[in-house]
Design a protein around this motif. Structure first.
Motif, PDB file in Angstrom:
ATOM      1  N   ILE A   1     -28.501  24.571 -17.771  1.00 44.76           N
ATOM      2  CA  ILE A   1     -30.103  24.550 -19.320  1.00 44.76           C
ATOM      3  C   ILE A   1     -29.071  25.639 -19.786  1.00 44.76           C
ATOM      4  CG2 ILE A   1     -32.035  25.607 -19.235  1.00 44.76           C
ATOM      5  CD1 ILE A   1     -32.548  24.436 -15.859  1.00 44.76           C
ATOM      6  N   ALA A   2     -29.317  27.030 -19.513  1.00 44.06           N
ATOM      7  CA  ALA A   2     -28.648  28.034 -20.972  1.00 44.06           C
ATOM      8  C   ALA A   2     -28.013  27.332 -21.558  1.00 44.06           C
ATOM      9  CB  ALA A   2     -27.699  29.093 -19.941  1.00 44.06           C
ATOM     10  N   PHE A   3     -26.985  26.986 -21.305  1.00 42.88           N
ATOM     11  CA  PHE A   3     -25.797  25.431 -22.434  1.00 42.88           C
ATOM     12  C   PHE A   3     -27.056  24.767 -23.665  1.00 42.88           C
ATOM     13  CE2 PHE A   3     -21.570  27.141 -23.048  1.00 42.88           C
ATOM     14  CZ  PHE A   3     -21.303  28.058 -22.028  1.00 42.88           C
ATOM     15  N   ARG A   4     -28.083  24.424 -22.284  1.00 44.33           N
ATOM     16  CA  ARG A   4     -27.994  23.028 -23.039  1.00 44.33           C
ATOM     17  C   ARG A   4     -29.767  23.832 -24.273  1.00 44.33           C
ATOM     18  NH1 ARG A   4     -28.584  20.084 -17.968  1.00 44.33           N
ATOM     19  NH2 ARG A   4     -29.563  21.025 -17.381  1.00 44.33           N
ATOM     20  N   PHE A   5     -29.440  24.999 -23.994  1.00 44.34           N
ATOM     21  CA  PHE A   5     -31.134  25.608 -24.522  1.00 44.34           C
ATOM     22  C   PHE A   5     -29.878  26.285 -25.591  1.00 44.34           C
ATOM     23  CE2 PHE A   5     -33.122  29.348 -25.322  1.00 44.34           C
ATOM     24  CZ  PHE A   5     -34.132  28.981 -26.117  1.00 44.34           C
ATOM     25  N   SER A   6     -29.050  27.045 -25.347  1.00 40.96           N
ATOM     26  CA  SER A   6     -27.879  27.708 -26.684  1.00 40.96           C
ATOM     27  C   SER A   6     -27.637  26.087 -27.869  1.00 40.96           C
ATOM     28  CB  SER A   6     -26.629  27.557 -26.137  1.00 40.96           C
ATOM     29  OG  SER A   6     -26.749  29.310 -24.874  1.00 40.96           O
TER      30      SER A   6
ATOM     31  N   ALA B   1     -40.110  19.378 -17.143  1.00 42.08           N
ATOM     32  CA  ALA B   1     -41.223  20.385 -16.342  1.00 42.08           C
ATOM     33  C   ALA B   1     -42.321  19.882 -16.912  1.00 42.08           C
ATOM     34  CB  ALA B   1     -41.006  21.180 -16.396  1.00 42.08           C
ATOM     35  N   LYS B   2     -43.713  20.337 -16.044  1.00 44.96           N
ATOM     36  CA  LYS B   2     -45.056  19.756 -16.728  1.00 44.96           C
ATOM     37  C   LYS B   2     -45.195  21.097 -17.608  1.00 44.96           C
ATOM     38  CE  LYS B   2     -46.496  20.585 -12.086  1.00 44.96           C
ATOM     39  NZ  LYS B   2     -46.656  20.567 -10.947  1.00 44.96           N
ATOM     40  N   PRO B   3     -46.264  21.230 -18.245  1.00 40.49           N
ATOM     41  CA  PRO B   3     -46.349  22.097 -18.873  1.00 40.49           C
ATOM     42  C   PRO B   3     -46.577  23.101 -18.099  1.00 40.49           C
ATOM     43  CG  PRO B   3     -47.200  20.084 -20.530  1.00 40.49           C
ATOM     44  CD  PRO B   3     -46.669  19.818 -18.681  1.00 40.49           C
TER      45      PRO B   3
ATOM     46  N   LEU C   1     -42.877  29.142 -14.566  1.00 45.11           N
ATOM     47  CA  LEU C   1     -41.156  29.658 -14.457  1.00 45.11           C
ATOM     48  C   LEU C   1     -41.100  30.185 -15.846  1.00 45.11           C
ATOM     49  CD1 LEU C   1     -39.457  25.906 -14.156  1.00 45.11           C
ATOM     50  CD2 LEU C   1     -39.272  27.493 -13.160  1.00 45.11           C
ATOM     51  N   VAL C   2     -41.668  30.112 -16.900  1.00 43.38           N
ATOM     52  CA  VAL C   2     -41.447  31.138 -18.040  1.00 43.38           C
ATOM     53  C   VAL C   2     -42.382  32.611 -17.157  1.00 43.38           C
ATOM     54  CG1 VAL C   2     -42.750  32.257 -20.177  1.00 43.38           C
ATOM     55  CG2 VAL C   2     -41.372  29.803 -19.511  1.00 43.38           C
ATOM     56  N   ARG C   3     -43.053  32.018 -16.349  1.00 47.21           N
ATOM     57  CA  ARG C   3     -44.125  33.753 -16.126  1.00 47.21           C
ATOM     58  C   ARG C   3     -42.598  34.408 -14.650  1.00 47.21           C
ATOM     59  NH1 ARG C   3     -47.642  32.453 -12.445  1.00 47.21           N
ATOM     60  NH2 ARG C   3     -49.318  31.266 -14.164  1.00 47.21           N
TER      61      ARG C   3
ATOM     62  N   HIS D   1     -40.717  27.235 -22.815  1.00 51.41           N
ATOM     63  CA  HIS D   1     -41.450  26.696 -22.305  1.00 51.41           C
ATOM     64  C   HIS D   1     -41.721  25.225 -22.636  1.00 51.41           C
ATOM     65  CE1 HIS D   1     -45.379  24.394 -22.359  1.00 51.41           C
ATOM     66  NE2 HIS D   1     -45.610  24.988 -21.083  1.00 51.41           N
ATOM     67  N   ASP D   2     -41.180  25.718 -24.269  1.00 49.59           N
ATOM     68  CA  ASP D   2     -41.202  24.188 -25.225  1.00 49.59           C
ATOM     69  C   ASP D   2     -39.856  23.212 -24.350  1.00 49.59           C
ATOM     70  OD1 ASP D   2     -43.832  24.235 -25.242  1.00 49.59           O
ATOM     71  OD2 ASP D   2     -43.480  24.772 -27.677  1.00 49.59           O
ATOM     72  N   PHE D   3     -38.797  23.954 -24.247  1.00 47.33           N
ATOM     73  CA  PHE D   3     -36.971  23.182 -24.249  1.00 47.33           C
ATOM     74  C   PHE D   3     -37.970  22.718 -22.400  1.00 47.33           C
ATOM     75  CE2 PHE D   3     -33.026  23.771 -22.048  1.00 47.33           C
ATOM     76  CZ  PHE D   3     -32.365  23.227 -22.819  1.00 47.33           C
ATOM     77  N   LEU D   4     -38.530  23.327 -22.071  1.00 49.64           N
ATOM     78  CA  LEU D   4     -38.253  22.962 -20.461  1.00 49.64           C
ATOM     79  C   LEU D   4     -39.035  21.906 -20.535  1.00 49.64           C
ATOM     80  CD1 LEU D   4     -38.668  26.751 -18.585  1.00 49.64           C
ATOM     81  CD2 LEU D   4     -36.716  24.981 -18.401  1.00 49.64           C
TER      82      LEU D   4
END
Ligand SMILES: NC(=O)c1ccc[n+]([C@@H]2O[C@H](COP(=O)([O-])OP(=O)(O)OC[C@H]3O[C@@H](n4cnc5c(N)ncnc54)[C@H](O)[C@@H]3O)[C@@H](O)[C@H]2O)c1
Ligand SMILES: O=C(O)C(=O)C[C@@H](O)[C@H](O)[C@H](O)COP(=O)(O)O
Ligand SMILES: [Zn+2]
Length: 371
Positions: free
Chosen positions: A278-283, A369-371, A323-325, A361-364
């Motif tokens: 996920i970190a690589f895809r986010f990057s 992921a659900k909002p 998740l962000v929390r 959040h938007d990436f997840l």
């Protein structure tokens, strides 16, 4: 194959990591020089103790070392306040004094828990790590991070407490389940991804040999991982900066672990595997690294039979907000700002401060992921 020794140079807290075969039988002789009293308390879990306890006991006793054992239930749930209270009480019942030493004999759960108990028992006594999982040999036994989990997050209560010695006996990995080998491999590939492209390429070619426990391949994978970790820990013992690179995949991974309740459903290494992909895809999504590198990182992780996506670690969608929390509780977060380990390329990770929670959040959500 003679043992390989990696030095962790930290002044008066320096120690050696000894990596080799048959080391369990040498444990008594190797630990004896560190003892003020001829006594240690061995902390282990039920599985490890049943498989390997007799050999360790024989080795310690042959060196004239008394070695009462404290055996705890296996699994991440033991790395908790309850587990710590129980262990502390059992250490006190043994009437250990500051001249005694604790031996953490097990995987990362035992190492983190027993290490934390050693850090706080009578305000601190020495401990030795004898890691028995691949994950513990390449990562958790080295560097002095000790901790327990709480329902609010991973490793949120703990201390830095360096061991006096680490004995990584490659032979004990023969009894490890394939699933736990793969989970440990996630932390091995992490080193290649974060800072050594040639090691990453070597792993692409040799993953099957490492996972099959082929001695030469296993020895190289463990030794290179420990060398890299040792170098980073020497430069930044208490994670003021560069050490955070070792957290690649963990900001996402720890949040997934917290959401799944620290159970058998998702092992730490599996969470790190998915978190690294996920970190690589986010990057890549942020334009920091190429899409090809993200695809190649994901392929190498998947080739080892590890999860790379959230839908592979739970049947129902995670909540991006939850998740962000959790990420807000991460130890790297400061002043309400999230910190992530992101990548410019394979083998070139960096610490990204001030990452927008909304972007994560938007990436997840874009990842399912659900909002
Ligand atoms: N302190 C650090 O720097 C650091 C680094 C990485 C991970 N960790 C922590 O480590 C933990 C995960 O460690 P782990 O993956 O070793 O899990 P673990 O300690 O739960 O071990 C995994 C399983 O393997 C069994 N086992 C251990 N050795 C065995 C052997 N030789 N043969 C057969 N079975 C064996 C255990 O009983 C357990 O069921 C997590 O809590 C994670 O947060 C800490
Ligand atoms: O040693 C380190 O530093 C690491 O980050 C190693 C990680 O693999 C390990 O899981 C560590 O416990 C995570 O650190 P934390 O500070 O996020 O709990
Ligand atoms: Zn980890």
């Amino acid at each position: 194959m003679s043992p390989r020794i990696v030095a962790v140079g930290l002044g008066d807290r320096s120690y050696e990591v000894v990596i080799g075969r048959g080391l369990l039988d040498e444990a008594g002789a190797r630990i004896a020089p560190f003892l003020k009293n001829r006594r240690v308390a061995v902390v282990s879990d039920e599985t490890v103790w049943a498989l390997h306890g007799a050999r360790l006991t024989a080795s310690l006793e042959a060196a004239g070392i008394a070695c009462p054992a404290i055996v705890v239930p296996p699994g991440e749930q033991t790395k908790s306040f309850e587990g710590l209270a129980d262990l502390s009480d059992r250490l006190l019942a043994l009437e250990l004094d500051r001249g005694d030493l604790i031996v953490a004999f097990g995987g990362g759960v035992v190492g983190d828990l027993a290490g934390f108990a050693a850090a706080i028992y009578k305000r601190g006594i020495d401990f030795v790590q004898i890691p028995t999982t691949l994950l513990a040999q390449v990562d958790s036994s080295v560097g002095g991070k000790t901790a327990i989990d709480t329902p609010r997050g991973k490793n949120l209560v703990g201390a830095f407490h360096q061991p006096r010695l680490v004995l990584a006996d490659l032979d004990v990995l023969s009894t490890l389940t394939d699933r736990d080998m793969r989970a440990g491999y996630a932390e091995v590939i992490k080193y290649g991804l974060l800072g050594d492209f040639s090691f990453f390429e070597w792993l692409e070619a040799n993953a099957a040999s490492v996972l099959a426990r082929e001695p030469q391949a296993l020895s190289h994978a463990v030794a290179r991982s420990v060398e890299m970790k040792s170098q980073i820990v020497i430069e930044d013992e208490k994670e003021a900066g560069r050490r955070a690179l070792l957290n690649l995949g963990h900001t996402f991974g720890h949040a997934l672990e917290a959401e799944t309740g620290y159970g058998d459903a998702l092992l730490h290494g599996e969470a790190v595997a998915a978190g690294s992909a996920i970190a690589f895809r986010f990057s890549a999504a942020q334009g920091l690294c190429s899409a090809q590198d993200a695809v190649r990182a994901e392929a190498a992780i998947a080739a080892a039979g590890l999860p790379t996506r959230m839908d592979a670690v739970a049947s129902t969608a995670f909540s991006a907000q939850a998740l962000v929390r959790h990420m807000g509780q991460d130890k790297k977060a400061q002043g309400g700002k999230l910190t992530f380990i992101l990548a410019r390329a394979l083998g070139d990770a960096f610490v990204a401060k001030d990452v927008s929670a909304q972007a994560v959040h938007d990436f997840l959500v874009s990842e399912g992921a659900k909002p």
